[in-house]
Design a protein around this motif. Structure first.
Motif, PDB file in Angstrom:
ATOM      1  N   PRO A  40      -2.796   2.526 -10.386  1.00  0.00           N
ATOM      2  CA  PRO A  40      -1.910   1.235 -10.375  1.00  0.00           C
ATOM      3  C   PRO A  40      -1.856   0.970  -8.764  1.00  0.00           C
ATOM      4  N   TYR A  41      -1.685  -0.365  -8.398  1.00  0.00           N
ATOM      5  CA  TYR A  41      -1.642  -0.557  -6.992  1.00  0.00           C
ATOM      6  C   TYR A  41      -0.993  -1.953  -6.835  1.00  0.00           C
ATOM      7  N   LEU A  42      -0.420  -2.012  -5.514  1.00  0.00           N
ATOM      8  CA  LEU A  42       0.404  -3.141  -5.271  1.00  0.00           C
ATOM      9  C   LEU A  42      -0.382  -4.544  -4.666  1.00  0.00           C
ATOM     10  N   THR A  72       9.145 -10.718   6.683  1.00  0.00           N
ATOM     11  CA  THR A  72      10.170 -10.163   7.186  1.00  0.00           C
ATOM     12  C   THR A  72      10.236  -8.570   7.071  1.00  0.00           C
ATOM     13  N   GLY A  73      10.055  -7.780   8.085  1.00  0.00           N
ATOM     14  CA  GLY A  73      10.127  -6.461   7.958  1.00  0.00           C
ATOM     15  C   GLY A  73      11.483  -5.799   7.249  1.00  0.00           C
ATOM     16  N   ARG A  74      11.285  -4.635   6.924  1.00  0.00           N
ATOM     17  CA  ARG A  74      12.491  -3.932   6.137  1.00  0.00           C
ATOM     18  C   ARG A  74      13.277  -3.013   7.089  1.00  0.00           C
ATOM     19  N   ALA A 112      -0.782   2.629   2.229  1.00  0.00           N
ATOM     20  CA  ALA A 112       0.376   3.217   2.898  1.00  0.00           C
ATOM     21  C   ALA A 112       1.839   2.841   2.657  1.00  0.00           C
ATOM     22  N   TYR A 113       1.871   1.508   1.964  1.00  0.00           N
ATOM     23  CA  TYR A 113       3.038   1.018   1.636  1.00  0.00           C
ATOM     24  C   TYR A 113       3.381   1.284   0.265  1.00  0.00           C
ATOM     25  N   ASP A 114       4.732   0.857  -0.031  1.00  0.00           N
ATOM     26  CA  ASP A 114       5.465   1.073  -1.259  1.00  0.00           C
ATOM     27  C   ASP A 114       6.238  -0.199  -1.501  1.00  0.00           C
ATOM     28  N   ARG A 115       6.836  -0.321  -2.658  1.00  0.00           N
ATOM     29  CA  ARG A 115       7.568  -1.746  -3.055  1.00  0.00           C
ATOM     30  C   ARG A 115       8.778  -1.571  -1.813  1.00  0.00           C
ATOM     31  N   ASP A 116       9.414  -0.295  -1.495  1.00  0.00           N
ATOM     32  CA  ASP A 116      10.597  -0.505  -0.623  1.00  0.00           C
ATOM     33  C   ASP A 116      10.151  -0.512   0.727  1.00  0.00           C
ATOM     34  N   SER A 117       8.785  -0.651   1.312  1.00  0.00           N
ATOM     35  CA  SER A 117       8.310  -0.463   2.700  1.00  0.00           C
ATOM     36  C   SER A 117       7.445  -1.689   2.878  1.00  0.00           C
ATOM     37  N   LEU A 118       7.039  -2.622   1.767  1.00  0.00           N
ATOM     38  CA  LEU A 118       6.270  -3.839   2.289  1.00  0.00           C
ATOM     39  C   LEU A 118       7.442  -4.844   2.616  1.00  0.00           C
ATOM     40  N   PRO A 119       6.831  -5.646   3.658  1.00  0.00           N
ATOM     41  CA  PRO A 119       7.724  -6.767   4.217  1.00  0.00           C
ATOM     42  C   PRO A 119       7.872  -7.537   3.318  1.00  0.00           C
ATOM     43  N   VAL A 120       8.928  -8.453   3.246  1.00  0.00           N
ATOM     44  CA  VAL A 120       9.276  -9.554   2.172  1.00  0.00           C
ATOM     45  C   VAL A 120       8.678 -10.758   2.547  1.00  0.00           C
ATOM     46  N   VAL A 126       4.676 -16.573  -2.350  1.00  0.00           N
ATOM     47  CA  VAL A 126       3.987 -15.691  -2.512  1.00  0.00           C
ATOM     48  C   VAL A 126       4.723 -14.446  -2.916  1.00  0.00           C
ATOM     49  N   ALA A 127       4.608 -13.489  -3.791  1.00  0.00           N
ATOM     50  CA  ALA A 127       4.993 -12.399  -4.679  1.00  0.00           C
ATOM     51  C   ALA A 127       4.476 -11.069  -4.531  1.00  0.00           C
ATOM     52  N   ILE A 128       5.072 -10.030  -4.298  1.00  0.00           N
ATOM     53  CA  ILE A 128       4.713  -8.717  -4.627  1.00  0.00           C
ATOM     54  C   ILE A 128       4.709  -8.382  -6.028  1.00  0.00           C
ATOM     55  N   ALA A 129       3.473  -7.751  -6.446  1.00  0.00           N
ATOM     56  CA  ALA A 129       3.209  -7.591  -7.795  1.00  0.00           C
ATOM     57  C   ALA A 129       2.597  -6.067  -7.975  1.00  0.00           C
ATOM     58  N   GLU A 130       2.864  -5.485  -9.246  1.00  0.00           N
ATOM     59  CA  GLU A 130       1.939  -3.995  -9.066  1.00  0.00           C
ATOM     60  C   GLU A 130       0.819  -4.216 -10.342  1.00  0.00           C
ATOM     61  N   VAL A 131      -0.250  -4.114  -9.942  1.00  0.00           N
ATOM     62  CA  VAL A 131      -1.539  -4.007 -10.874  1.00  0.00           C
ATOM     63  C   VAL A 131      -1.396  -2.731 -11.879  1.00  0.00           C
ATOM     64  N   PRO A 132      -1.087  -2.828 -13.082  1.00  0.00           N
ATOM     65  CA  PRO A 132      -1.243  -1.656 -13.685  1.00  0.00           C
ATOM     66  C   PRO A 132      -2.757  -0.853 -13.579  1.00  0.00           C
TER      67      PRO A 132
END
Length: 200
Positions: A40-42, A72-74, A112-120, A126-132
């Motif tokens: 899986p990947y974001l 916007t960074g987290r 290197a990024y996960d959902r919690d660290s990716l900027p908004v 534009v949306a962040i999604a996960e490809v199974p």
């Protein structure tokens, strides 16, 4: 002299080799296609009304804008824009959830990024999604990346898989690994189709 002229062309064609791409394992190779298991990947994704040939510029501007600082960074103490690295491939596929003709474009995010660290994303388109993760059949080809050429290779891959008794699910995906500056005969393009469960 002729060989010297080829050096910059080869360099431009292989720039993509330095980019990160989603992790996968090749589990089978035939003379027509490759079978890969993907983790899986974001992705950052955007949906644009219209078909492949009319939507690429809009989609690329949105997604490139996001990874190159339109975000916007987290970091709570200093939420500054983050400039991320380009990855490959850029993918596109028909939006099967829409009643009208629309195309989904995706940039893979660095591992290197996960959902919690990716900027908004700053852009609401534009949306962040996960490809199974899963198993895909992949056919590689060179040349221009028009919708007609993509569909031609989709049919070649589907025919090869049908001949081998392999079922597929979902929409075929176009994967592009090189920028528009790369000569067409040196480009790496792929058709990717998710495979159904193997018979027991």
């Amino acid at each position: 002299m002729k060989n010297l002229r080829l050096i910059p062309l080869l360099f431009m064609a292989n720039v993509a080799l330095g980019y990160e791409e989603p992790a996968y394992e090749v589990v089978r190779e035939t003379d027509r296609y490759e079978v890969r298991d993907y983790a899986p990947y974001l992705v950052a994704e955007t949906i644009v009304a219209g078909g492949f040939d009319r939507t690429g510029n809009v989609a690329f501007r949105r997604l490139a804008g996001y990874i190159f600082g339109g975000n916007t960074g987290r970091d709570a103490s200093r939420a500054e824009p983050v400039r991320m690295n380009m990855t490959v491939p850029v993918t596109r596929h028909r939006d099967d959830a829409s009643d009208t003709e629309s195309t989904v474009y995706r940039f893979a995010m660095e591992r290197a990024y996960d959902r919690d660290s990716l900027p908004v994303p700053d852009d609401d388109n534009v949306a962040i999604a996960e490809v199974p993760g899963g198993r895909f059949a992949v056919l590689r080809y060179r040349g221009r990346i028009t919708e007609a050429r993509f569909l031609e290779h989709v049919e070649l891959l589907r025919a090869a898989l049908e001949s081998d008794g392999i079922e597929t699910v979902g929409e075929p995906v176009a994967a592009v690994y090189n920028g528009p500056w790369t000569p067409p005969f040196l480009r790496r393009n792929e058709v990717m189709i998710r495979l159904g469960p193997e018979p027991r």
